[in-house]
Structures are given as structure tokens and as C-alpha cells.
Enzyme design. Structure first.
Site, short mmCIF file in Angstrom:
data_model
loop_
_atom_site.label_atom_id
_atom_site.label_comp_id
_atom_site.label_asym_id
_atom_site.label_seq_id
_atom_site.Cartn_x
_atom_site.Cartn_y
_atom_site.Cartn_z
CB SER A 38 60.87 62.09 31.27
OG SER A 38 61.77 61.06 30.93
N GLY A 39 59.97 61.40 28.00
CA GLY A 39 60.34 61.62 26.61
C GLY A 39 59.24 62.33 25.85
CE1 TYR A 40 61.04 66.77 24.11
CE2 TYR A 40 62.19 66.13 22.11
CZ TYR A 40 62.08 66.95 23.22
OH TYR A 40 63.00 67.95 23.43
CB ALA A 41 56.79 58.98 22.32
CB CYS A 55 56.79 59.25 13.06
SG CYS A 55 58.58 59.33 13.21
CG ASN A 108 57.50 64.12 14.63
OD1 ASN A 108 57.12 65.28 14.51
ND2 ASN A 108 58.43 63.77 15.50
#
Lengths: 357, 357, 357, 357
Positions: free
Chosen positions: B23-26, B160, B324
Site C-alpha cells: 500500500s506504500g508508494y514503492a 533513490c 525516485n
């Protein structure tokens, strides 16, 4: 560089102001500040392109606040203060015209900043058009030249990026608090610094959201910094475009001498800037506003300065934030004029800035 | 670190993928890329907070593109590839659980990047929870570790900011094209780098338009750069928040040895990166896109690199731009996996980026 | 409007493409999509201003992805598909030139959209230059004209704002789900919709952060909406500039007939759009992405549609979001061409969009 | 609602001010304005969360401008003016506490705006906690209630979106210049309107660049507009989030009666607003600033109003722009207080706004 008394103007005075080249951002900002200044009355604003048009057509923030119309430079009449907001290398070529019309002349361009004609030629690519005049002008940085500014009638306002670099470094170099080895200054700059003329690079779809180096080396403001800062140490400037409209955040990478600590950095700033009305040291232990941020400075004359030490290496990162059009241009022009005339140095510069914004 | 054949998986294969912490961005970015990857089929995505909910509720770009629902980590089942997108210091503490469930493990956190437990402890403030495992993991930078990545089953994806620094500097340090004296890297970073959890600092009215130093000294990615770059020279990192959501632009201040010219810099990049599919040297004589700009890289796996020499001082400003979340995280994870399995290295990474954007 | 077979082209084919006027945003976007399209090979791109220059100089996202150089229109050679991305009223004046060079012609301008020369003259202020040709062209909206598009060789792509209005309203007007009384459509538009040429209005310091009505009444796309939507009811358009580069969010204020409920609105969209690959109904009970947002659609061919009923008044607010350059221009051009040639309708349009972005 | 004389306070006075709930954006903005107000001296600011902390920790724009520290509400002492900047439904529940401590009370919340308890309950979902007090409060809209405000001691400041709607419509409805048929008001709102508390929806990566309808129907400010505008005609509000931090641009779709022209719209605004210091009619024939734009109003108390007629249909698009935190909240609070005390109505509200910004 005479005193107000010697210049024949009373101490509590109201001076007429003519702004030459008033359709650009620098001239427009001086106009905004002057309109609410207790000692200034703007009577003329020139613009070749907009002659005959109401000023708010170009500066819509001034709607209902001024009835002035632009006039042509050829129609310029005498005024107590003449503010030159012309492209670089334009004011110097016709300076005698302005000298004949006004007692106090403030130049917002780079024309009279550099005292050494050779340094000027090196950075501006041509011989200075009026080198014999250079010694008459005071460099318009109030923090470094307050004494020279008192009674001054020729004020050459500083460059915006240069101002952020000079104000961040001056106390530390003056007092030897950082080493004069290679110093790297990286300036993050808003789009208004490139002026009011549209171009491919300023086209919104191309510029919005951009992070783009536009001057990695050879920035002209290097000349001002070299001139103003103590010691001819190696200073290196890199300028980067950001998505902001106003504002500069400059980080400056420096090195602490052996035996020095953060306390010495604190001390240097306090010693030199203790009485400065427009410099604030911003360095908090917590919170989201621990360091300077130009976002908080739009419209204000503050220069916020912060720093942080890397104890492992002695590296000290200085941070310096300003509004390029106010503390970087028109604001320090007003502040310098306030000093020159002996007025309250804060006159016309009271805006606190917005939060949030 | 065995070959595909030795690992028992066919060369033209389709692997099942489980994303842990999706559920995170990565994790979300890995999922986006994996959904259009010819050799991957995502079968599980975990999220403790969103268990039971459709994935597009959290990643709305994936509406109509996946029917997956989040599940709890406790319900994780076996998969060919397990992608760990957990907070730092979480994967390492339960690594044996994941080893039991999947043959290939890709970690997007910092847990297995640093090979030296002491260096890890220095930068991450605690002892590594599984130091005996560190040697099993390949640092997921395809340009530096392509050989090691072939057949790898443990990939520790790079940071990143570290990626932008390492890719900008590696050829020059490898070939001695710049001096190993103090090198200053200044990274301008978008808000997504801080993750998907809201905070006071990420509150839109506070962050929008902000230019704020958030890590002037002591950035953890320094450890990765020290480990990966040739020579233990002094490297200094400063990280600044910008108004962008994605993207990093890093400027790196370096110094040319006597007798070297820009041609040598060109040569070093060409020699090392000639065959690299995702590195582009961006250095034009004119136009508004002369240097790298992360604005052009959103969603792409490119690292754009530029440079400029100050002939008066020998200073060379390197510029390195990435997204990133792609080249900085999930994209180089996919690229590394492509290499590990012997697939086309560009598989799943074909997006060109948008102009304008 | 013949079938692929009748047109003499094989079903599994690769067509050569020439883009005329390829330095603008519409042509550049068609180029980006065509470069990764399995059935297209771009062989020519024209630009009078940039003739001889590499295409990536203007479209920097295409660096390393194409070796094409711009050529002058005078040097245009034959191609299977000719894509016209010229200013309005330019393609129609020289349409016979293009007819002689290509079998399939796709026009991205407004020249052949309006079938009624009088309606054209009313909104475009002059007589149509080639009214006898108008009946040959299919209006390039795949959702409304899929049947007509099969085998078509003249495709007049729809306007971007018109597309958002038409796709939001069509099912409800077609099925009588909303009343044909005054309908207000308010479009929030990004800066790329005004094209690639810089102007005072597009100068970054003036446009950034702006919310500015630019066409309160009389928008030309009204003509398309009137032509395409069932019933000649009163439709009113207002267009507002926003700080975004890409994207349109249109709210459409409509009124439910007596006895109708939200269920009927759901039903109408489902009935008409059930099989549509690029239309998504976005209406969630909770979460931050409950309604359409163009922020999620950059680079994608989706049109996201949402709605909400005011039960007290019967007002239904429709919301329609697209990327103006993709689903609003080049994406529906590709989609239309896919239909015309009998290819997979999704070919070349697989990008999911980014989150966050 | 007594005169300054009757209230026992001198005409040239300086009043002490306590701001209750001063860590939010509304309270912070009142504080900013009050600090430079010639008749106000802020002596107390409360915040439960930040009690004991210096005010600039939360409002960093006020660094060096105030030495105040936050205190707890329990420590509130008497003051001439008490400004309540609490969450909705909080002030009304403890209003007697504040009545005991201050003579003049200004409430920035919605608690005392609606005079009809039933209308309040309909829009706020619960019974009003102090209905017997409602008649004591003057609705803080200076343009509509200047007479009532003179000498007032209870000022219920208007809602921000409501203010933009009311000021745009009032003269036309008052004078019958537009038809009282369905009127659609679409408000484009900056992120600060949602307050200072972070949330998933305000997380920068999610909100930045977003165009998102957040209240398509049922907006609470409808109640204020119904109460304040002449005639109980049907008014419909839709509110949309934009990427700005401050500012509201509202378009209002109205209809001209037969026989009326743009001249009548001009006339209505002139008749009602001729003497208003903070309302400007913005409608230019040319230039990029032809219509109102909130970008120009950050920090100012202006409401800019424009309009355009569709001569074919009689539709008139009104446009109304304000800074939601100034003219929409704290600015009209100051303006109302200026009127109440008989001070210069512009006192403390002189900021012109920035261009560019």
C-alpha cells in the site's frame, strides 16, 4: 554621498519618485512598496511598450491603488528620486540624462555594482560604458554598507542571488569562522528572476514542475560576491530553476576550522547581525520549519539564515532564503533609501509574509 | 546467486509475484510495472491496514487494471518472487519467513544494501538484525552489478538519492576523471520520497511550493555511495525538499585533474555507459532542455546525466536526474530482476515519459 | 469508409506514419504513442521551424527512442497514414495535397469535425474552405462512432474539452436519464491545451498557480457537443485555466426527471459504456479518490466519469476527467485508428498512469 | 449592538485581543493582521496542543514579530476583544465563558452565522447548542451589514465560499438584474480551506496538482447564501479542490431578464458597491488579467468580481475571487471590527498583494 541635510532635503520629508522601466518585475515591485511608503510619492512610471496605459493593466495587484499611467522615457520629468529598472547595460549608457533629472538615483540593474571595470568586463563581456562614474555609487547591501549608505545619492542595488550568498557568508568570512577553501553555493531560484518577458523556457508547460540547472558555472553574480566578501577565496556558484515564482534558497557548503563548533557559527551571526531588522537566524531543534524556506518570505524583506554542522567532517551547510524581488531587489533598494535619508529603516517594509502560502 | 538454469526456472517463464507492504508508494510502483510485465503475474499484495480492500482503492491508477485485493501478511502464500516493500529494519527481522515462501526475494528497503555491519550501524543507529545474511544479497544497481545480478535470487535495491549520486559519479571515479577531493552532492527531492503516510511536514498547505533543506548532513544514503563508489574519498550529501511529487535532481560538484578537459568527461561516460539502456547523457548546446530535468522522467526508468566544466577553476558540475520511484526504486528492481532471469533488460520498462508534463 | 480488406491493407500490418506539424504538443503526443505501437512505424515528422533538427530537441522525452529529424512540409513523401497536427483552418486549405500522399488521413485540428458548414462558420468565424469534403470524415470519438470508424480513412479527431463534455453526457441524454433543460459544463483545463507557443499569458510567473476564466461563454467546442449529443438542448460551456500542465476536469450540472434516482444514472452509464475499454465510472463511498481527478490520468487514454445526486433538488453533478493530449487528442486518434484497421483497440494505449504523480 | 461611545470605549483606542484556537490557519491569519493593526494589541493566544510554545513555532512567518507564547484555554484571561477560531460547534457550547471575559466577541466558525435554528440543523446535522443567543450576533459581511456592524459586540464571521457567492450575486439579485432561476455556483478552492490538520487527503503527493470535486452537492455554505441573498431562489453549490494553497475562484451561472444588457450588470455592481473599499470590478477588454484571479489576492482583503454575457442565450457568468483566509475569514473579521469600533475601515488591511506571485 552627502547627508540628508547637505543634500538640501528635510529629515521628515516626502520625496517624489520616478520609476524608469516600470513594466518589469523589479520596477513593479519597487512601485508596490513605494505606494505604501510614508515618505515616497510615485509621480511617474515609464514603459516604452505600455506608454499611455494604466499601470494596473500590467501590475494587476495595484488595481484601485494607483491612477498612474505609463509614459515614455522621452517624457520623463524631474523627480527627487529616480529608480532605474532597465535591462543591464542600459542605465549606464544614459546615466547623465538621469543625473540631470533627479538628485537621488537608485539603479536596480547590474550596471554600477562592480567597482573594478576589469572584473565587470570579465563577467559582463564588454567594457563598462561609464567607468569614471563607478566610484560614486554605493553597493546597495544595507548590512554591509549601512555607513556608506547614509546620505548616499547613488545606490547600485545588489543582485538577488549575490545577496543570498553574501548575507549567508559575510559574518563567517569576516570573523574567520569558516575556512576560505573552495566554497560551493547552490541557488534554487524562482521563475520571476528571469524577468517579465515570455520565452520558450518560461512557457508554463515547459517550466512548471521543472528542476533545471540553468547556470552551472560562470554566474555573473560571482563578481559581486567576490567584491563584497572578505578574502579572495574560491567561491563557486550554481543556479537551478525551480517551480516557484518568487524566492531563492541558497545552500552554501563551507568548512569549520579546527577547534571550532556550531557555537562559533551562532556567535558570528549574532555578532554581526544582532541589530539587523531584516535578518533572522532560523535553526530549530524540531518542527517542520527548522530551516529557512523562501515559501515563507514572499513579499517580505527578510533574509532567513540557517546552518548545520557535520561533526564528523567539519562541513557546515549554510542556508539563506530571500524573496528575490524584495530583499533581493526592490526591498533592499527601499531599505537602502531609508538609510540614505535617515528614515526608519523599516519604513514601507512591514509585511510579515503569509503562512500558509 | 545462481543462474536461471541452476535455479530450476525456465528461461522463458512467467513468475508469480507477491508484494509485501503493497500500500506504500514503492510497492505500488512495483505493482504498476509488474502488471504490464510480460514475465510477471502478481498474485498477492499485502497491507495490514487495507486487508480485504481492492488494491485500486489505494492505487487509483490501477482501476480496471487489477482485481487484486490486499491481504494480511499472515495470509501470505508462496510465490516465485517476493518483493518486500516494508519500512526499514522490518524485512531483515523476519527474513527467514520470506525465504521459506519464495525463491527470489527483492527487498526495496535499506536492510540488505550495506555489506559492512559497522557501516550499517553507523548510519542506521542500531546493529543489523541479520548480519550473517548480508553476503547473500546483490546490491541492486544494474549498471555497477550486472554480472552479479545474473541469476541472483537476493536483490537489495539501491536507495533513490544514492542511485542518482552513484550513477553520476561512478565512471569518473572509476577512470580517475575527477579528483577524489571533497565532493558535494546536493539532491533536490520530491515529496513522494518520504512515503505514503501523511504528516505535518507533508500537509499540502505546508509543503506546496516549499524549498526546504531536510537533511543538510548525515544522510543515510551516504553509506551506500561510500560502499559502491571506487576510492574512499570524502563525499558530502545535502538533501532538499522541492514542490515536485516525484523526481530527484542531484548536482555533484567535482574537480578535474590537471590536463583534463570536458572531452575526458564525455569519454568516461561513453566508455562505461555506452551500452546502458537506461542512461542518457544530456548536454546540449542550446534549447531549453540542455541539461537533465526530472520533470521529463516521471514514470520512466531513465537516469539522465549532464555536466559542465568551469574552465577557469577546473570545477565540473555533474547533474543526475531520475524518478525516485522508478529508476530510484521499483524500476531498477524490475531491471535487476530482468537481468537475474535473463529476460530482455527493458521488459516492462518501456514508458518514454511525457512532454509536456 | 471502407473495410481494411477493401482498402487493400492486410489485417496484420505495419503502417508507415507521417506526422505533419510534429513540433507541437498534439503531434508530439501522437509521435510518443506511435513509437511504441505494434502496427505503426513513424517515418516522417514535419516542422517548418525545426526542419533539419533531431526530433528530441523539441520532444526531449524521446531522447534515445527515435533518430528522426524534422523535415519541411515541402519534403513530405507518401505514407500509409498521414497525421495532421496543424493549426486550425490550415489542413482543410491544403487537404488535396495530403490526400495524394496517404491513404488514411487523421486530422487532429478542428477543420473536419463539424458537419454543418453553417455551424462551423458560426463558431469559427469564416466559411469552411472545403465544405464538399466534410461528409467524408468520421468524427473521431470511438465511443459514439465505433461503427463508422471501422474501415474509415478520414478521421477528424474530437476536441479535448468537447470530449470530456460529450462522454459525460451522452449516455444520459441518449437514454433520457437527465432533463434536457439548461446544462452547465465547467471545464478546468491545463496549460498544454493552449499549445506549444509561448505568450504573455503562458509566461510561468503569470500562469503558475493561476485560476483564471479564459472562455466564460462562446467556447468553440460547443459546436461539437451540439452536433454529437442527442437532442438540441441548451448546453453552456465555461472554460477555466488551472495550474496543471495536462488534464481537464469538467463538471456538468444536470437535472434528473421525476421518479429517477442515482440508480438510473448508474444504469445509463453501464448500458452504454459496459464494454468500453477506456471509460471508468469512479464513484466511491469513501477514500480520497472518490471522484475523477485528471491528476491520475496523465499519459493515459482513460476518461473517468463520476456523478452525485442532490436528492433535495434533483440536481445531478457529472464529473468527467481526461488527459487533454491523450484521450482528448492523440490517444483517441490512436484508438480510432485501431478501430479503423481492425487492430486491438488498446494497442499502444496501455499506460496505466502514475500514483502518486 | 451599541455604539463605541455607548460601549464605554474611546474612539481612538487600542484594544487588547485574545485569540482562542490560535494554532489553526484562521486564528493565525487574524493574528498576522492584528499584529500590524494600529488599534489592536494581541495579548493572548491559546492552543491546547502547543501551550507553552512560542507562537512562531507554528506560524513561522511571525518570527521576530511577536514574543507571544501559546497558553491553554483554561488560562484565558479577560481581553477587550476575544476572537474565537475553534472548530465548528465548539464556540457555541461554551459561549458564556467567553462572554464573561470579553466585551467584543468575534467568532470565525459557523456557530452563530445562521439565524434560523432549523436551517442550521438541516445543514449542520444537529440542534444548535445556544439558539437563544443567535439574535445577538451580526453576520460579519461588511458589504451587506455595514449598518448593523456599527457598534456591534458579537460578530459571526461569514464562511469563505459563502462570501465569494454572496458578494458576486447580491447586487444583481437585490436589483433584479438576473433571473432568480436555478443558479449554479462552482467554487475552486485552495487546500488551506480544509484547515491545519494533516490527513490522507491533504498529503502532498496526493493533493499536489489535484483537481478533485470534494463537495458536489449539499455544501453547508448554501445555508448562509440562502439566508443572506434576497429572494429564496434555487442556488446550487459545487466545491472543487485545486492545487493552490489559498484562494477561491467562484463562477456563478445566471440568466439576464429580457431587455437587459451587460450595461445593467455594470450598473448594479456600481450602484451597490460604488463606495466599497475592498471590492473591485475586474473586466478588461484585453490583457491576461481580464477577469478575477485569486493568484493576485493572496494576503489581501479584496474581492475581485467580473462577469461576461452570452448574448445568444442571456447567460451571464459571474466570477468572484478572494483569499479564503483574508476576505473569506480573518480579513473581513478585521474589517467588521473596524466598522464596529468606528475606525478607518481599511486599518490593518493595506497589503496590496503581489505580482507576480
Amino acid at each position: 554621498m552627502t547627508s540628508p541635510a547637505a543634500s538640501g532635503l528635510p529629515a521628515t520629508e516626502q520625496l517624489s519618485v520616478a520609476i524608469v522601466g516600470g513594466s518589469g518585475y523589479a520596477g513593479g515591485e519597487f512601485l508596490r512598496l513605494a505606494l505604501s511608503h510614508p515618505h515616497l510619492k510615485v509621480t511617474q512610471v515609464t514603459s516604452e511598450r505600455n506608454a499611455g496605459m494604466p499601470v494596473p493593466l500590467v501590475h494587476p495587484n495595484l488595481r484601485s491603488l494607483t491612477n498612474l499611467k505609463f509614459r515614455k522615457l522621452a517624457d520623463l520629468e524631474a523627480a527627487d528620486v529616480i529608480v532605474l529598472a532597465l535591462p543591464h547595460n542600459s542605465a549606464a549608457k544614459q546615466i547623465e540624462t538621469f543625473e540631470a533629472l533627479g538628485q537621488v538615483i537608485i539603479d536596480l540593474s547590474a550596471d554600477f555594482r562592480i567597482k573594478d571595470p576589469e572584473l565587470y568586463a570579465q563577467y559582463y563581456g564588454e567594457a563598462h560604458p561609464a567607468p569614471q562614474k563607478l566610484s560614486e555609487w554605493v553597493y546597495g547591501n544595507p548590512e554591509l554598507h549601512r555607513g556608506d549608505l547614509r546620505g548616499a545619492t547613488r545606490i547600485a542595488c545588489a543582485g538577488c542571488f549575490a545577496t543570498s550568498v553574501i548575507l549567508g557568508l559575510y559574518p563567517l568570512l569576516k570573523l574567520g569562522t569558516v575556512l576560505p577553501k573552495d566554497i560551493i553555493a547552490t541557488g534554487l531560484v524562482g521563475s520571476s528572476a528571469a524577468g517579465a518577458s515570455s520565452s520558450d523556457a518560461s512557457h508554463h508547460p515547459e517550466r512548471e514542475g521543472s528542476l533545471r540547472v540553468y547556470k552551472p558555472v560562470g554566474h555573473r553574480h560571482t563578481a559581486e560576491a567576490i567584491q563584497e566578501l572578505p578574502g579572495r577565496f574560491p567561491l563557486h556558484l550554481t543556479a537551478i530553476s525551480t517551480p516557484r515564482v518568487r524566492g531563492i534558497l541558497t545552500t552554501i557548503q563551507t568548512w569549520l576550522p579546527d577547534g571550532y563548533s556550531e557555537r562559533d557559527v551562532w556567535g558570528a551571526y549574532r555578532e554581526i547581525y544582532a541589530e539587523e531588522p531584516f535578518i533572522r537566524i532560523v535553526k530549530m531543534q524540531k518542527g517542520i520549519h527548522r530551516y529557512p524556506d523562501p515559501k515563507l518570505l514572499d513579499g517580505t524583506n527578510f533574509c532567513d539564515i540557517g546552518f548545520e554542522l557535520d561533526v564528523d567532517t567539519g562541513r557546515v551547510v549554510l542556508m539563506s532564503a530571500i524573496d528575490n524581488l524584495v530583499k533581493g531587489t526592490a526591498g533592499h533598494a527601499i531599505q537602502s533609501l531609508n538609510i540614505a535619508r535617515g528614515w526608519d529603516e523599516r519604513a514601507g517594509l512591514g509585511f510579515a509574509g503569509l503562512h500558509p502560502a
